[in-house]
Design a protein around this motif. Structure first.
Motif, mmCIF file in Angstrom:
data_model
loop_
_atom_site.group_PDB
_atom_site.id
_atom_site.type_symbol
_atom_site.label_atom_id
_atom_site.label_comp_id
_atom_site.label_asym_id
_atom_site.label_seq_id
_atom_site.Cartn_x
_atom_site.Cartn_y
_atom_site.Cartn_z
ATOM 1 N N THR A 1 0.925 -1.351 -0.115
ATOM 2 C CA THR A 1 0.128 0.008 0.075
ATOM 3 C C THR A 1 1.013 1.127 0.005
ATOM 4 O OG1 THR A 1 -1.705 -1.196 1.278
ATOM 5 C CG2 THR A 1 -1.868 1.141 1.198
ATOM 6 N N GLN A 2 0.397 2.015 -0.818
ATOM 7 C CA GLN A 2 1.076 3.220 -1.092
ATOM 8 C C GLN A 2 0.164 4.416 -0.332
ATOM 9 O OE1 GLN A 2 3.523 4.609 -4.300
ATOM 10 N NE2 GLN A 2 4.292 2.558 -4.552
ATOM 11 N N THR A 3 0.753 5.350 0.569
ATOM 12 C CA THR A 3 -0.037 6.376 1.032
ATOM 13 C C THR A 3 0.334 7.602 0.850
ATOM 14 O OG1 THR A 3 -0.801 4.715 3.073
ATOM 15 C CG2 THR A 3 -1.042 7.088 3.454
ATOM 16 N N LEU A 4 -0.465 8.680 0.376
ATOM 17 C CA LEU A 4 -0.141 9.931 0.369
ATOM 18 C C LEU A 4 -0.680 10.768 1.577
ATOM 19 C CD1 LEU A 4 0.901 12.570 -1.196
ATOM 20 C CD2 LEU A 4 -1.338 12.540 -2.494
ATOM 21 N N ILE A 5 0.017 11.541 2.279
ATOM 22 C CA ILE A 5 -0.228 12.464 3.418
ATOM 23 C C ILE A 5 -0.128 13.713 3.175
ATOM 24 C CG2 ILE A 5 0.139 12.904 5.902
ATOM 25 C CD1 ILE A 5 -0.504 10.018 5.846
ATOM 26 N N LEU A 6 -1.506 14.388 3.143
ATOM 27 C CA LEU A 6 -1.457 15.904 2.659
ATOM 28 C C LEU A 6 -1.885 16.515 3.937
ATOM 29 C CD1 LEU A 6 -3.677 15.651 -0.640
ATOM 30 C CD2 LEU A 6 -1.079 15.914 -0.329
ATOM 31 N N LYS A 7 -0.758 17.536 4.509
ATOM 32 C CA LYS A 7 -1.143 18.591 5.375
ATOM 33 C C LYS A 7 -1.636 19.903 4.985
ATOM 34 C CE LYS A 7 2.235 16.370 8.800
ATOM 35 N NZ LYS A 7 3.241 16.371 9.745
ATOM 36 N N SER A 8 -2.473 20.407 5.789
ATOM 37 C CA SER A 8 -2.743 21.648 5.100
ATOM 38 C C SER A 8 -2.772 22.990 6.012
ATOM 39 C CB SER A 8 -4.096 21.593 4.433
ATOM 40 O OG SER A 8 -5.182 21.272 5.315
ATOM 41 N N SER A 9 -2.571 22.661 7.409
ATOM 42 C CA SER A 9 -2.850 23.280 8.581
ATOM 43 C C SER A 9 -1.595 24.491 8.415
ATOM 44 C CB SER A 9 -2.625 22.676 10.027
ATOM 45 O OG SER A 9 -2.663 23.686 10.784
ATOM 46 N N THR B 1 0.534 8.097 10.693
ATOM 47 C CA THR B 1 1.688 7.687 9.997
ATOM 48 C C THR B 1 2.573 6.939 11.003
ATOM 49 O OG1 THR B 1 1.717 9.950 8.740
ATOM 50 C CG2 THR B 1 3.748 8.560 8.713
ATOM 51 N N SER B 2 2.504 6.965 12.078
ATOM 52 C CA SER B 2 3.397 6.413 13.031
ATOM 53 C C SER B 2 2.732 4.699 13.231
ATOM 54 C CB SER B 2 3.622 6.816 14.359
ATOM 55 O OG SER B 2 2.124 6.828 15.087
ATOM 56 N N LEU B 3 1.538 4.624 12.806
ATOM 57 C CA LEU B 3 0.689 3.525 13.003
ATOM 58 C C LEU B 3 0.813 2.648 11.957
ATOM 59 C CD1 LEU B 3 -2.524 4.680 14.770
ATOM 60 C CD2 LEU B 3 -0.475 3.667 15.864
ATOM 61 N N VAL B 4 1.277 3.063 10.788
ATOM 62 C CA VAL B 4 1.314 2.151 9.388
ATOM 63 C C VAL B 4 2.513 1.801 9.333
ATOM 64 C CG1 VAL B 4 -0.709 3.392 8.640
ATOM 65 C CG2 VAL B 4 1.417 4.470 7.903
ATOM 66 N N ASP B 5 2.719 0.471 8.910
ATOM 67 C CA ASP B 5 3.865 -0.197 8.584
ATOM 68 C C ASP B 5 4.235 0.094 6.989
ATOM 69 O OD1 ASP B 5 6.192 -1.499 8.976
ATOM 70 O OD2 ASP B 5 5.433 -3.376 9.120
ATOM 71 N N GLU B 6 4.239 1.052 6.620
ATOM 72 C CA GLU B 6 4.226 1.087 5.240
ATOM 73 C C GLU B 6 5.646 1.888 4.607
ATOM 74 O OE1 GLU B 6 0.843 3.193 3.944
ATOM 75 O OE2 GLU B 6 -0.480 1.312 4.649
ATOM 76 N N PRO B 7 6.464 1.379 4.258
ATOM 77 C CA PRO B 7 7.739 2.275 3.593
ATOM 78 C C PRO B 7 7.269 3.363 2.393
ATOM 79 C CG PRO B 7 7.918 0.072 2.765
ATOM 80 C CD PRO B 7 6.743 -0.032 3.718
ATOM 81 N N GLN B 8 6.090 3.000 1.994
ATOM 82 C CA GLN B 8 5.769 3.795 0.883
ATOM 83 C C GLN B 8 4.815 4.939 1.355
ATOM 84 O OE1 GLN B 8 7.204 3.352 -2.216
ATOM 85 N NE2 GLN B 8 8.230 1.745 -1.241
ATOM 86 N N VAL B 9 5.038 5.735 2.171
ATOM 87 C CA VAL B 9 4.403 6.944 2.743
ATOM 88 C C VAL B 9 5.077 8.158 2.256
ATOM 89 C CG1 VAL B 9 3.560 8.119 4.391
ATOM 90 C CG2 VAL B 9 3.669 5.566 4.678
ATOM 91 N N ARG B 10 4.359 9.139 1.573
ATOM 92 C CA ARG B 10 4.858 10.460 0.993
ATOM 93 C C ARG B 10 3.975 11.514 1.684
ATOM 94 N NH1 ARG B 10 7.651 13.035 -2.605
ATOM 95 N NH2 ARG B 10 6.887 15.130 -3.270
ATOM 96 N N VAL B 11 4.672 12.261 2.148
ATOM 97 C CA VAL B 11 4.151 13.443 3.061
ATOM 98 C C VAL B 11 4.343 14.778 2.364
ATOM 99 C CG1 VAL B 11 3.940 14.779 4.942
ATOM 100 C CG2 VAL B 11 4.519 12.242 5.326
ATOM 101 N N ARG B 12 3.228 15.483 1.990
ATOM 102 C CA ARG B 12 3.290 16.673 1.375
ATOM 103 C C ARG B 12 2.567 17.715 2.298
ATOM 104 N NH1 ARG B 12 4.067 19.719 -3.433
ATOM 105 N NH2 ARG B 12 4.637 17.693 -4.691
ATOM 106 N N ASP B 13 3.281 18.868 2.936
ATOM 107 C CA ASP B 13 2.875 20.026 3.639
ATOM 108 C C ASP B 13 2.591 20.991 2.647
ATOM 109 O OD1 ASP B 13 2.157 21.785 5.507
ATOM 110 O OD2 ASP B 13 3.850 20.801 6.865
ATOM 111 N N LEU B 14 1.345 21.305 2.589
ATOM 112 C CA LEU B 14 0.852 22.158 1.657
ATOM 113 C C LEU B 14 0.934 23.695 2.131
ATOM 114 C CD1 LEU B 14 -2.661 20.571 0.456
ATOM 115 C CD2 LEU B 14 -0.149 20.663 -0.633
ATOM 116 N N ALA B 15 1.265 23.676 3.580
ATOM 117 C CA ALA B 15 1.425 25.035 4.038
ATOM 118 C C ALA B 15 2.832 25.439 4.037
ATOM 119 C CB ALA B 15 0.571 25.066 5.691
ATOM 120 N N ALA B 16 3.724 24.427 4.467
ATOM 121 C CA ALA B 16 4.838 24.593 4.577
ATOM 122 C C ALA B 16 5.546 24.824 3.128
ATOM 123 C CB ALA B 16 5.736 23.455 5.224
#
Length: 196
Positions: A2-10, A26-41
């Motif tokens: 499973t590949q997960t895309l994390i989108l932060k917007s705060s 994110t800390s709970l998922v055992d997935e090397p395929q996690v991408r995080v995009r911070d839309l505010a940063a």
């Protein structure tokens, strides 16, 4: 896998409760395929007339338009690659942050993420799951003041993502007990979703 895309917007950075909840997930998922995009940063540009023309493509685009189209292609590719997208959608003045709206404007593209048919629009990003984490200062879930839930369900469904779960952390500006209760309930739901 499973590949997960994390989108932060705060816009609150390290003080963001929605950001902390996404970090918890994110800390709970055992997935090397996690991408995080911070839309505010790393803010995306707001869509204007020149940008809207760029998203239609063509051979006569100026440099700014070509850059915007390339950015949109990158965002769409991230979404296409993901099996699951987890989005923070804190309530700011009854709606999503402009940073998240900018992302929506850049990924909703006719012929790319949806198409028009005789039966109406058809989303092209099918077979994906979404989790929307919405933090609020008050209690709005299920009321007419909650414009985030129908908006996010509509936008994601428009591009073909119809399997959408909502996680709410409400009452965060209220009493300490109400605040902790809202966050605890949200963490519990995120734990269930991460396990499933």
């Amino acid at each position: 896998m499973t590949q997960t895309l994390i989108l932060k917007s705060s816009i609150l950075g390290e003080h963001s409760e929605s950001g902390r909840l996404l970090d918890y997930f994110t800390s709970l998922v055992d997935e090397p395929q996690v991408r995080v995009r911070d839309l505010a940063a790393s803010p995306l540009p707001m869509l204007d007339g020149e940008g809207a023309q760029a998203l239609r493509g063509g051979d006569n685009l100026n440099e700014r338009q070509r850059e915007l189209l390339a950015l949109s292609d990158e965002l769409v590719a991230e979404l296409k690659t993901a099996d699951r997208v987890v989005i923070s959608a804190p309530m700011y003045n009854f709606h999503v942050p402009v940073q998240l709206k900018a992302w929506v404007d850049l990924i909703c593209r006719a012929g790319v993420t949806f198409r028009y048919t005789e039966q109406g629009p058809q989303g092209l990003l099918t077979g994906k799951k979404a989790v929307v984490v919405s933090t609020r200062g008050g209690q709005y879930q299920g009321s007419d003041l909650d414009m985030i839930t129908p908006y996010m369900r509509t936008v994601l469904g428009f591009v073909g993502i119809r399997d959408v779960e909502f996680v709410y952390a409400e009452g965060l500006a209220m009493s300490g007990e109400g605040r902790e209760s809202g966050l605890s309930e949200a963490r519990g739901l995120l734990s269930e979703l991460a396990a499933g």
